[in-house]
Design a protein around this motif. Sequence first.
Motif, PDB file in Angstrom:
ATOM      1  N   ILE A 169       1.752 -41.066   8.489  1.00  0.00           N
ATOM      2  CA  ILE A 169       1.827 -42.018   7.383  1.00  0.00           C
ATOM      3  C   ILE A 169       1.753 -43.451   7.907  1.00  0.00           C
ATOM      4  CG2 ILE A 169       4.353 -42.129   7.394  1.00  0.00           C
ATOM      5  CD1 ILE A 169       4.180 -42.316   4.296  1.00  0.00           C
ATOM      6  N   VAL A 186       3.608 -37.218   1.147  1.00  0.00           N
ATOM      7  CA  VAL A 186       2.800 -36.892   2.330  1.00  0.00           C
ATOM      8  C   VAL A 186       2.336 -35.444   2.270  1.00  0.00           C
ATOM      9  CG1 VAL A 186       2.873 -36.592   4.842  1.00  0.00           C
ATOM     10  CG2 VAL A 186       3.870 -38.636   3.798  1.00  0.00           C
ATOM     11  N   ALA A 220      -1.054 -35.210  10.236  1.00  0.00           N
ATOM     12  CA  ALA A 220      -1.010 -36.274   9.228  1.00  0.00           C
ATOM     13  C   ALA A 220       0.075 -37.283   9.608  1.00  0.00           C
ATOM     14  CB  ALA A 220      -0.717 -35.685   7.851  1.00  0.00           C
ATOM     15  N   ALA A 253      -1.593 -34.669   1.999  1.00  0.00           N
ATOM     16  CA  ALA A 253      -2.238 -34.031   3.151  1.00  0.00           C
ATOM     17  C   ALA A 253      -2.816 -32.671   2.775  1.00  0.00           C
ATOM     18  CB  ALA A 253      -1.235 -33.897   4.292  1.00  0.00           C
ATOM     19  N   TYR A 265      -5.004 -39.440  10.296  1.00  0.00           N
ATOM     20  CA  TYR A 265      -4.980 -38.096  10.859  1.00  0.00           C
ATOM     21  C   TYR A 265      -5.426 -38.171  12.330  1.00  0.00           C
ATOM     22  CZ  TYR A 265      -4.912 -36.950   5.910  1.00  0.00           C
ATOM     23  OH  TYR A 265      -4.578 -36.869   4.593  1.00  0.00           O
ATOM     24  N   LEU A 276      -2.484 -42.134   4.518  1.00  0.00           N
ATOM     25  CA  LEU A 276      -2.361 -41.176   5.611  1.00  0.00           C
ATOM     26  C   LEU A 276      -3.498 -41.337   6.604  1.00  0.00           C
ATOM     27  CD1 LEU A 276      -1.238 -37.828   3.897  1.00  0.00           C
ATOM     28  CD2 LEU A 276       0.147 -39.524   5.079  1.00  0.00           C
TER      29      LEU A 276
END
Length: 771
Positions: free
Chosen positions: A550, A582, A548, A586, A532, A530
């Motif tokens: 991917i 995810v 977030a 996250a 950000y 991930l």
Amino acid sequence: MRQIIGLDAPECGDFARLHGRQYSMVTKRAGTRIVLHLFAALVVGWMCRGAIPGILLGIWGAVLACVVAFSYFLDRRLGDAEERPFSMEELHRHALWSALKGGVWSVGMCMAVVFGPSDQVAALWSVLALLVMASAVSRYGAPLSTIAFTLTVSAGAIVAALATFNYGLAAIIIASAVFACFGVIETARVALGARVAELEMHEKSETVSMLLREFEDGQADWLWQIDTNRRLRSVSPRLAFAMGKDIAEIEGKSFLQLISGDGWKTGQFPSSIHELADRLKGKESFSNLLVKALVDGQTRWWEMSGTPMFDEDGVWLGFRGVGSDVTTQRESSEKIEYLARYDTLTQLPNRLQINESLFQALAYAGQWRARCALLMIDLDRFKAINDSLGHLVGDKMLAHVASRLKSLMGEGELCGRLGGDEFAVIIRDASDRSRVESLAKAIISALSAPYHIDNQVLYVGASVGSAIGPRDGNTVEELLRNADLALYRAKDGGGSGHFEYEPALHSNAEERRKLEFSLRSALEKNEFVLHYQPVVDAKTEEIVSFEALIRWNSEEHGFVSPAKFIPLAEDTRLIVPIGTWVLQEACREAACNWPENVKVNINVSPEQLVEPDFAGTVVRALSHSGLDPKRLEIEVTESIFMRDANVARKALEQCMALGCSVALDDFGTGYSSLGYLRKLKFTTIKVDRTFVQGAAQNSPESLAIIRAVVAMADSLDMTTTAEGVENDEEAEMIRRLGCNKIQGFHFGRPMPSEDVRKIFRKCASGTRKIA
């Protein structure tokens, strides 16, 4: 032999039906046998008087009387054995008591030897031999009981003869017993064989009777007979009924003329009547010949069988046979055949007929060194209409589409429905390549025109993919596959276009297949990570959240763009487990490593929202990570309402009830954004980057849209986030327009979690401004 005497059930029929009749005859001579036993007992008693103590002789006589009486009772109970269920257990019980009766006689024989003179053994055996003979003659229908009685009686006699050293008599007794048993078995075999033959004849008689009854009761079956001139003779009432006339009207009339209707005058007969005439002329037997008859102006289908008749001298006398009206069955079979080859909704050829027609077109092209073409058509945005307005409206639209397609077809062209909203067109001779392109454009134009259904004006588009045979495929399967690849490419380009197959499409499809294969194991191999991207407050530029995003670094394919693998994951529904990962990752990162006032934004696919337990997935991610629900913002696009609006809305409402916020991403790029805002109260509206870029270029439309969105969000108590801000000028413009939050490369690109932690460490205490 075991089956004959009753030790085993017979293989050729029911046990009760075969043996029940035999054992029922035992009752007829039961009284005679009891008289013989009484006579024999008196004779034995007289012969042994004075030799055997009176008390013993009395006890023996009493026991014998009881056993004989109960055996007589069992014999009488067998009187209805033929009419009721008769079991093997009952047969064995009867044999057991017969053996017991023989055993009592054997005890008496032994008593005579013990207490009486030895020369009486032969005389006593003569009495017992009488009983054995009487049993064999009167009870051959019960072979097991007769054999049991014979063997037990003979056993006592043999013991007595051996005890008196009368070996010759013992041999005679053994021989008598053996021959008596085999005589009983042979008699029983003959009787049982006769019973089997009787049952078979009875069954055949019942079968014939049943067939005759069925024929007599059948309203559509009739007998017919004609003479050498093909004129009806001995007309049956049912034949007259089938022709709709009285017997007198058709007796002596030409059979072929009666069933030819007006064709008799014009000479135009159905081919089936020609075939019937040929069979009659050739004096050939025929069976199940289907004849199309014209009776009273109506078409009837008759199934006829016939055999020529000859006299003793071999002179032909005519024909006779049987017929039946199978019109209803014929119509049903025609309907079934139609349903097997045509689509019931659109009345167009279905996939089966399309495959057959395409096979014929390829064969024609191969024979004449020509070309054929296959066009595959898919409706754009049809699913949204089907989901929002219902399947009934969708079905009506498909019927309209079919009508428009049929109107475009020329000679040698066939259109059909493959299924759902997919259609196909086959051009038998596509030597003129311009015809493929012009027809594809005509199809797109015709299907994109407005549809007026149930007082509504609806719009859909159409995408077309085409393949040329045999250039793009020598078989039906290859041509269908390649046209489908071309169609997929046309839809991938935005729809409402035509794309011809190219060899590169096959390699793209192969690459997609390999990519899908790798994607299925990416989670297990920990290939996802991930990144950000920060979202800041428009005024203070403090960090309020991170989105977030991917990323996939495949072991086999290297770095794969999200624009490439996310649509693939959604098509294969792999987005569900990937999205769950995810969400968990996250939430864990935000809870463990971020300040408590910084949120995490997570994109959710429509495929995830329609999962029955999406809210449960969110709850588990929050509970396992310990993240406050208020710090989680779920981002969705308008496409969630294209799949199943009610399910999506319910799932998001459950998440909002937990305390999570929901953002509407890419606002303004869909078709009914305002309607979605009315259905669900979002927390944030994200203005798409296209409007931000347009406003940066002083586009009046983009500026007006952003102002309108900000004003609407303020009135609905929602916040706004502007996406795609890349420099100071754009950031300042967004502030002036009134957006609450900003996201874009100007404030930070998507970054690994380690870089996010560094930002927090560098930030001054109490501020979240990016350094």
